[in-house]
Design a protein around this motif. Structure first.
Motif, PDB file in Angstrom:
ATOM      1  N   ILE A  20       0.833  -1.198   0.000  1.00 37.63           N
ATOM      2  CA  ILE A  20       0.000   0.000   0.000  1.00 37.63           C
ATOM      3  C   ILE A  20       0.865   1.245   0.000  1.00 37.63           C
ATOM      4  O   ILE A  20       0.647   2.184  -0.787  1.00 37.63           O
ATOM      5  CB  ILE A  20      -0.964  -0.007   1.199  1.00 37.63           C
ATOM      6  CG1 ILE A  20      -2.032  -1.094   0.975  1.00 37.63           C
ATOM      7  CG2 ILE A  20      -1.603   1.343   1.389  1.00 37.63           C
ATOM      8  CD1 ILE A  20      -2.820  -1.430   2.191  1.00 37.63           C
ATOM      9  N   SER A  21       1.894   1.191   0.907  1.00 36.80           N
ATOM     10  CA  SER A  21       2.743   2.385   0.966  1.00 36.80           C
ATOM     11  C   SER A  21       3.414   2.630  -0.363  1.00 36.80           C
ATOM     12  O   SER A  21       3.354   3.729  -0.912  1.00 36.80           O
ATOM     13  CB  SER A  21       3.813   2.257   2.037  1.00 36.80           C
ATOM     14  OG  SER A  21       3.509   1.261   2.930  1.00 36.80           O
ATOM     15  N   VAL A  22       4.049   1.528  -0.795  1.00 36.96           N
ATOM     16  CA  VAL A  22       4.752   1.704  -2.065  1.00 36.96           C
ATOM     17  C   VAL A  22       3.776   2.095  -3.164  1.00 36.96           C
ATOM     18  O   VAL A  22       4.053   2.984  -3.977  1.00 36.96           O
ATOM     19  CB  VAL A  22       5.523   0.421  -2.451  1.00 36.96           C
ATOM     20  CG1 VAL A  22       6.034   0.510  -3.867  1.00 36.96           C
ATOM     21  CG2 VAL A  22       6.651   0.173  -1.470  1.00 36.96           C
ATOM     22  N   GLY A  23       2.653   1.365  -3.142  1.00 33.03           N
ATOM     23  CA  GLY A  23       1.648   1.654  -4.162  1.00 33.03           C
ATOM     24  C   GLY A  23       1.223   3.109  -4.143  1.00 33.03           C
ATOM     25  O   GLY A  23       1.208   3.787  -5.177  1.00 33.03           O
ATOM     26  N   LEU A  24       0.933   3.548  -2.939  1.00 25.46           N
ATOM     27  CA  LEU A  24       0.496   4.937  -2.823  1.00 25.46           C
ATOM     28  C   LEU A  24       1.577   5.883  -3.327  1.00 25.46           C
ATOM     29  O   LEU A  24       1.328   6.771  -4.150  1.00 25.46           O
ATOM     30  CB  LEU A  24       0.183   5.250  -1.356  1.00 25.46           C
ATOM     31  CG  LEU A  24      -1.242   4.907  -0.898  1.00 25.46           C
ATOM     32  CD1 LEU A  24      -1.357   5.068   0.602  1.00 25.46           C
ATOM     33  CD2 LEU A  24      -2.243   5.788  -1.619  1.00 25.46           C
ATOM     34  N   ILE A  25       2.755   5.601  -2.765  1.00 27.32           N
ATOM     35  CA  ILE A  25       3.846   6.510  -3.133  1.00 27.32           C
ATOM     36  C   ILE A  25       4.081   6.466  -4.647  1.00 27.32           C
ATOM     37  O   ILE A  25       4.176   7.502  -5.313  1.00 27.32           O
ATOM     38  CB  ILE A  25       5.145   6.135  -2.389  1.00 27.32           C
ATOM     39  CG1 ILE A  25       4.958   6.409  -0.888  1.00 27.32           C
ATOM     40  CG2 ILE A  25       6.321   6.911  -2.931  1.00 27.32           C
ATOM     41  CD1 ILE A  25       6.015   5.788  -0.035  1.00 27.32           C
ATOM     42  N   THR A  26       4.154   5.169  -5.050  1.00 26.87           N
ATOM     43  CA  THR A  26       4.399   5.030  -6.493  1.00 26.87           C
ATOM     44  C   THR A  26       3.291   5.675  -7.309  1.00 26.87           C
ATOM     45  O   THR A  26       3.560   6.397  -8.273  1.00 26.87           O
ATOM     46  CB  THR A  26       4.493   3.544  -6.874  1.00 26.87           C
ATOM     47  OG1 THR A  26       5.360   2.912  -5.955  1.00 26.87           O
ATOM     48  CG2 THR A  26       4.979   3.370  -8.282  1.00 26.87           C
ATOM     49  N   GLY A  27       2.090   5.394  -6.855  1.00 28.17           N
ATOM     50  CA  GLY A  27       0.937   5.941  -7.572  1.00 28.17           C
ATOM     51  C   GLY A  27       1.013   7.453  -7.672  1.00 28.17           C
ATOM     52  O   GLY A  27       0.902   8.037  -8.761  1.00 28.17           O
ATOM     53  N   LEU A  28       1.245   7.979  -6.503  1.00 22.49           N
ATOM     54  CA  LEU A  28       1.307   9.441  -6.474  1.00 22.49           C
ATOM     55  C   LEU A  28       2.462   9.950  -7.327  1.00 22.49           C
ATOM     56  O   LEU A  28       2.329  10.877  -8.140  1.00 22.49           O
ATOM     57  CB  LEU A  28       1.467   9.919  -5.030  1.00 22.49           C
ATOM     58  CG  LEU A  28       0.208   9.825  -4.156  1.00 22.49           C
ATOM     59  CD1 LEU A  28       0.548  10.014  -2.701  1.00 22.49           C
ATOM     60  CD2 LEU A  28      -0.809  10.854  -4.614  1.00 22.49           C
ATOM     61  N   TYR A  29       3.568   9.304  -7.099  1.00 22.32           N
ATOM     62  CA  TYR A  29       4.760   9.731  -7.808  1.00 22.32           C
ATOM     63  C   TYR A  29       4.604   9.544  -9.309  1.00 22.32           C
ATOM     64  O   TYR A  29       4.958  10.423 -10.112  1.00 22.32           O
ATOM     65  CB  TYR A  29       5.966   8.940  -7.298  1.00 22.32           C
ATOM     66  CG  TYR A  29       7.267   9.437  -7.816  1.00 22.32           C
ATOM     67  CD1 TYR A  29       8.004   8.657  -8.732  1.00 22.32           C
ATOM     68  CD2 TYR A  29       7.771  10.679  -7.458  1.00 22.32           C
ATOM     69  CE1 TYR A  29       9.212   9.113  -9.217  1.00 22.32           C
ATOM     70  CE2 TYR A  29       8.970  11.122  -7.946  1.00 22.32           C
ATOM     71  CZ  TYR A  29       9.693  10.346  -8.832  1.00 22.32           C
ATOM     72  OH  TYR A  29      10.867  10.796  -9.312  1.00 22.32           O
ATOM     73  N   ALA A  30       4.062   8.353  -9.587  1.00 22.23           N
ATOM     74  CA  ALA A  30       3.858   8.055 -11.013  1.00 22.23           C
ATOM     75  C   ALA A  30       2.947   9.090 -11.664  1.00 22.23           C
ATOM     76  O   ALA A  30       3.219   9.578 -12.761  1.00 22.23           O
ATOM     77  CB  ALA A  30       3.271   6.657 -11.171  1.00 22.23           C
ATOM     78  N   THR A  31       1.902   9.336 -10.866  1.00 18.93           N
ATOM     79  CA  THR A  31       0.960  10.319 -11.409  1.00 18.93           C
ATOM     80  C   THR A  31       1.673  11.623 -11.711  1.00 18.93           C
ATOM     81  O   THR A  31       1.559  12.188 -12.804  1.00 18.93           O
ATOM     82  CB  THR A  31      -0.174  10.573 -10.419  1.00 18.93           C
ATOM     83  OG1 THR A  31      -0.704   9.318  -9.997  1.00 18.93           O
ATOM     84  CG2 THR A  31      -1.248  11.428 -11.006  1.00 18.93           C
ATOM     85  N   ARG A  32       2.455  12.025 -10.714  1.00 23.35           N
ATOM     86  CA  ARG A  32       3.136  13.290 -10.902  1.00 23.35           C
ATOM     87  C   ARG A  32       4.107  13.218 -12.071  1.00 23.35           C
ATOM     88  O   ARG A  32       4.205  14.111 -12.908  1.00 23.35           O
ATOM     89  CB  ARG A  32       3.882  13.646  -9.625  1.00 23.35           C
ATOM     90  CG  ARG A  32       3.682  15.101  -9.255  1.00 23.35           C
ATOM     91  CD  ARG A  32       4.146  15.357  -7.890  1.00 23.35           C
ATOM     92  NE  ARG A  32       5.627  15.417  -7.945  1.00 23.35           N
ATOM     93  CZ  ARG A  32       6.304  16.415  -7.465  1.00 23.35           C
ATOM     94  NH1 ARG A  32       5.693  17.441  -6.950  1.00 23.35           N
ATOM     95  NH2 ARG A  32       7.622  16.402  -7.521  1.00 23.35           N
ATOM     96  N   LEU A  33       4.783  12.075 -12.028  1.00 18.90           N
ATOM     97  CA  LEU A  33       5.790  11.892 -13.067  1.00 18.90           C
ATOM     98  C   LEU A  33       5.151  11.924 -14.444  1.00 18.90           C
ATOM     99  O   LEU A  33       5.619  12.611 -15.359  1.00 18.90           O
ATOM    100  CB  LEU A  33       6.482  10.543 -12.849  1.00 18.90           C
ATOM    101  CG  LEU A  33       7.865  10.408 -13.448  1.00 18.90           C
ATOM    102  CD1 LEU A  33       8.823  11.352 -12.767  1.00 18.90           C
ATOM    103  CD2 LEU A  33       8.323   8.995 -13.317  1.00 18.90           C
ATOM    104  N   ILE A  34       4.081  11.145 -14.462  1.00 24.32           N
ATOM    105  CA  ILE A  34       3.380  11.078 -15.750  1.00 24.32           C
ATOM    106  C   ILE A  34       2.887  12.464 -16.165  1.00 24.32           C
ATOM    107  O   ILE A  34       3.100  12.912 -17.301  1.00 24.32           O
ATOM    108  CB  ILE A  34       2.201  10.103 -15.700  1.00 24.32           C
ATOM    109  CG1 ILE A  34       2.736   8.654 -15.657  1.00 24.32           C
ATOM    110  CG2 ILE A  34       1.246  10.312 -16.833  1.00 24.32           C
ATOM    111  CD1 ILE A  34       1.736   7.642 -15.286  1.00 24.32           C
ATOM    112  N   LYS A  35       2.315  13.057 -15.142  1.00 21.87           N
ATOM    113  CA  LYS A  35       1.808  14.393 -15.427  1.00 21.87           C
ATOM    114  C   LYS A  35       2.913  15.269 -15.981  1.00 21.87           C
ATOM    115  O   LYS A  35       2.800  15.870 -17.039  1.00 21.87           O
ATOM    116  CB  LYS A  35       1.242  15.020 -14.146  1.00 21.87           C
ATOM    117  CG  LYS A  35      -0.233  15.038 -14.073  1.00 21.87           C
ATOM    118  CD  LYS A  35      -0.695  16.085 -13.093  1.00 21.87           C
ATOM    119  CE  LYS A  35      -2.108  15.720 -12.667  1.00 21.87           C
ATOM    120  NZ  LYS A  35      -2.565  16.448 -11.532  1.00 21.87           N
TER     121      LYS A  35
END
Lengths: 800, 130
Positions: A20-35
């Motif tokens: 979850i942590s990684v997922g969240l972080i990754t998700g958030l980060y990915a989102t940002r990154l992607i963005k």
């Protein structure tokens, strides 16, 4: 919860948390990154395309300028119509125009307008002569290079309309005088190409151009060509593009750092379809167009979402693997524990030989070893315990049986007790009486425990000793009034009552509270229980001081009597003796006769006094019994010889007979002698002339008959029989009484004290013997005397 | 006869009449008789005059016969002098009986039993006179 599950859950939890942590972080980060990437991409893409367009338009402008600057153009326009040269130049121009058309596929039409705006030449011959003077590309083109925005134009030949745009440039002569306007109409196809996206971001990626009026000038990806110059784009993005500040900036600086002007150019907003998009724009200063670059959010985030899904899938997959690994590990760990658990279950079932088989060297292995050891110990101790329990159970059963028996016994006892209860109640009343009686007895009664400690004293204690009974309680008997006791006496006392458990009787000297001494007769009796053990001692003390005084008085009387009575008798005795002996001078016959009478009378008197004294002493018990070996035969002969004169005078025949072995007998000489004397003298006295007196002494054994009585022991016996006057039957019972003389005795012989038989009976009784007689009046009397074979007894012996 | 050859008999007796009888008789028999009224006198005379024999009454005032005899026996001479107890107190009496043995009288006579002649004979016998 089982350890296995705990481990599993821990694993999964850990994993889940990590996930979850990684997922969240990754998700958030990915989102940002992607963005960011998308933004970046969009922006750069937009800028690149925009630059491309600008460059393209720039090129086209240049082309227009170069074209406009062609000298041939100048020549053409200078040449007047109708001249010879005009035609030649026109042909040249037409060729030129045709070549220009061929050179660039984008060109739709090339025109040359004269100073009045009339089409002098065109790649499309039909256009010649058309008046374009009202058209802005003429009007503006006169001044400089001008780009006319996209517009519809008839295709000609009734083919509908076409999109086109135009670039005009002034044709000037060398002096700078305006000659005309060069006009190029382009197809916007190249723009279509430029704006066509490569769908890098997604299918919804779209670029299109809008003119300054915000009309589509390139088709919409979604709505097609229909929108061109028909639909407006009123979006934030589009509006932002035409921001004056941005226009100014871009016009001057291009797209570099354009976001410094108003921030990020990228917006997340609704597009012309009302769908959320990420869009950016780039202003084309040359044409006043705006390049819109956009992509649907969903497309982007579908990318992201896909990414996440993949990510999740990987994660879940990893998670599964993780949990499987976890399961394996946990199983590995818990298996030994389960084995151990099983072992415990076995032990619960009392299967002690079970050994836990765990070979691991870790803590669990050690534990299992310890467990096995423990099992062994438990087994052993269980065995011991079981044995003990068995023993105990047997004991308990035994005890239970005993208890049952006891119970029965107790029930029996209770029955008896019930019966006894009423008896006891009556008894209690009696006991009360007894208690009262004892309490109030005149003799002192003290009860002690087996050690001599006083537990009860009656009232007489105070009367006799002056001490209250309560003062004596709890103390050793005699200690209170300090009975003086010799050690021997003390030891004899205790020996008698405690060891021999017999009654101790004695006279003691005691002291009253006031110090006065007194003599008491004490008897201490042990009270024994059914086991013959001493329960109490009962001491009864009889104050015999008075009695002693009386005794003393009696003794004194006796001595007094002895002395006072006897003295004058002695005196008479001796003086008459001396007179009769002639010591005072000769006496005549008559004097002798009278003196003899006096002497005889005196002797009788002496005899009476002697008898009286004997009686007194016998009564008082002041006689001392001195036992010695007495030759009874010798004594008998001696007594007989004393009476010789009387025997001879009456001519009585004496017959003596002595039994076997009769000789020595343990007796008091004087007392035995008195017995013999009395019996023999009586026999002689009361037998008339020519009579017979028999004396027999012999031993008689127990069981034999003597004197018509059956002997119950061995005795020395005496028989004195006479043929005298006998004893009247009605007076026989008084014969042994004091001072009694039978009537016939008194008649036959006036001399006699009536004390003799009393005295000898006293002596015989006190010696442990017995005396009785058989008599018939006028026929004779036989006296029987028996003494115990081991001798006359002391009065002390008798009391025992 | 010289008085020194006569044996001296001490008669300790408080009854006058009896004293008289004994004295007369013994004097007739050739003895020298000394009289004492009680134990104190008797003891004194005994120790002073050392009679050859003492006739001793028991029941006397001041000091009775037994006590006198006891005291007498403590004396070196007194312990062996022959003493004939002449009394009316019975020997079978407990108090007397105890002492008779240890005080060692030669005889114990009851006055009522013994004739005066008999007594005199016993005295003679004891002193070795026929």
């Amino acid at each position: 919860m089982k350890i296995k599950n705990k481990i599993n859950i821990s694993f999964i939890t850990a994993f889940g948390v990590i996930l979850i942590s990684v997922g969240l972080i990754t998700g958030l980060y990915a989102t940002r990154l992607i963005k960011n990437n998308i933004y970046l991409y969009l922006e750069s893409d937009s800028h690149i395309r925009a630059e491309h367009i600008r460059t393209f338009i720039g090129e086209q402008k240049k082309t227009a300028t170069i074209l406009a600057a062609a000298s041939i153009y100048q020549d053409f326009l200078k040449e007047p119509l109708g001249s010879e040269q005009y035609k030649i130049i026109k042909d040249k121009i037409n060729n030129r125009l045709a070549r220009t058309m061929q050179a660039d596929q984008e060109i739709y039409e090339v025109l040359i307008l004269n100073i009045n705006g009339i089409t002098m030449a065109s790649s499309n011959l039909e256009s010649e002569g058309e008046d374009e003077s009202k058209d802005e590309y003429f009007l503006e083109g006169k001044n400089g290079v001008f780009i006319k925005d996209v517009y519809w134009v008839d295709k000609g030949e009734g083919d509908g309309k076409e999109l086109t745009y135009a670039i005009s440039a002034p044709i000037k002569d060398d002096s700078g005088n305006l000659l005309g306007v060069s006009l190029l109409r382009y197809k916007p196809d190249y723009f279509y190409k430029i704006v066509k996206s490569e769908n890098i971001l997604g299918k919804t990626e779209e670029n299109f151009l809008i003119n300054k009026n915000k009309f589509f000038i390139t088709p919409s990806l979604f709505l097609g060509k229909e929108v061109v110059l028909k639909q407006k784009v009123e979006t934030k993005n589009a509006n932002d593009c035409f921001d004056p500040k941005e226009i100014e900036y871009v016009s001057q600086n291009g797209y570099f750092n354009v976001d410094k002007v108003k921030g990020l150019q990228i917006v997340e907003a609704q597009d012309y379809r009302n769908i959320s998009v990420i869009a950016t724009h780039a202003y084309i200063p040359e044409t006043g167009w705006c390049l819109i670059t956009k992509v649907d959010k969903s497309d982007i985030f579908s990318f992201r979402n896909n990414f996440i899904i993949i990510f999740l899938t990987i994660f879940i997959f990893a998670g599964l693997i993780f949990s499987i690994i976890g399961r394996l590990i946990s199983r590995k760990i818990t298996k030994p524990i389960e084995t151990l658990e099983k072992g415990i279950e076995k032990i619960k079932e009392s299967y002690f030989d079970y050994k836990v088989e765990i070979i691991t060297k870790d803590e669990i292995g050690k534990l299992s070893k310890a467990f096995n050891t423990m099992t062994g110990v438990v087994k052993q101790s269980r065995a011991e315990i079981e044995m003990k329990v068995k023993e105990q159970t047997e004991e308990i059963e035994e005890k239970a049986r005993e208890l049952e028996d006891q119970k029965k016994a107790i029930l029996n006892v209770l029955e008896d007790v019930e019966k006894e209860k009423s008896k006891t109640e009556l008894l209690a009343k009696d006991l009360e009486k007894f208690k009262l009686a004892v309490d109030n007895a005149s003799d002192q009664v003290i009860i002690t425990d087996p050690e001599g400690i006083v537990i009860y004293g009656n009232r007489a204690v105070e009367v006799i000793t002056g001490f209250k009974p309560e003062e004596a309680l709890g103390k050793k008997a005699g200690s209170l009034w300090k009975t003086p006791m010799l050690k021997d006496y003390y030891e004899k006392l205790w020996d008698t009552i405690k060891n021999k458990k017999e009654v101790f009787i004695s006279e003691i000297l005691n002291k009253r509270k006031n110090g006065q001494s007194y003599i008491a007769n004490i008897s201490i009796s042990p009270v024994l229980d059914t086991n013959n053990e001493v329960l109490y001692f009962v001491a009864i003390e009889h104050d015999i001081t008075k009695e002693k005084e009386i005794d003393k008085a009696k003794t004194e009387f006796v001595s007094l009597a002895s002395h006072q009575l006897r003295t004058p008798l002695s005196s008479i005795n001796w003086y008459t003796e001396m007179l009769l002996a002639g010591d005072a001078g000769d006496i005549n016959e008559e004097q002798t006769k009278y003196l003899n009478e006096v002497a005889i009378g005196n002797k009788r008197m002496i005899s009476l006094v002697d008898s009286l004294l004997n009686v007194s002493r016998l009564d008082l018990g002041t006689f001392i019994v001195e036992l010695e070996n007495v030759d009874v035969i010798e004594m008998a002969k001696s007594v007989i010889s004393e009476m010789r004169s009387q025997i001879t005078m009456k001519n009585i025949k004496i017959e003596e007979s002595y039994g076997d072995g009769v000789k020595n007998f343990n007796a008091d000489k004087k007392l035995l002698r008195m017995v013999m004397q009395n019996l023999l003298s009586n026999a002689v006295k009361y037998t008339s002339q020519e009579g017979k007196v028999e004396l027999n002494i012999k031993y008689v054994k127990g069981g034999e008959t003597f004197g018509e009585k059956i002997m119950i022991g061995d005795y020395l016996t005496f028989i004195v029989s006479d043929s005298g006057i006998g004893i009247p039957i009605n007076q026989q019972n008084k014969m042994f009484s004091k001072l009694f003389r039978a009537d016939n005795a008194r008649e036959s012989e006036t001399e006699g004290t009536g004390l003799g038989l009393y005295i000898i009976k006293s002596i015989i009784d006190q010696s442990g013997g017995n005396v009785w007689f058989k008599s018939e009046e006028k026929k004779g009397t036989t006296f029987y005397v028996i003494f115990p074979i081991d001798g006359m007894k002391n009065k002390d012996d008798i009391k025992k | 006869m010289e008085k020194q050859n006569k044996k001296i008999i001490l008669v300790t007796e408080d009854e006058k009449s009896l004293q008289g009888a004994l004295c007369d008789k013994l004097t007739n028999e050739g003895f020298s008789v000394v009289l004492a009224q009680n134990g104190v006198e008797g003891l004194e005379i005994s120790l002073n005059q050392h009679p050859d024999l003492i006739l001793l009454d028991l029941d006397m005032p001041k000091l009775n016969g037994m006590e006198m005899l006891r005291e007498l026996r403590k004396d070196d001479w007194g312990k062996s002098v022959p003493v004939i107890i002449l009394t009316n107190l019975p020997s079978a009496d407990e108090t007397i009986n105890k002492n008779i043995v240890e005080l060692e009288p030669t005889y114990y006579f009851l006055k009522t039993e013994k004739g005066i002649e008999e007594i005199s004979d016993k005295v003679k016998e004891r002193l070795g006179i026929n």
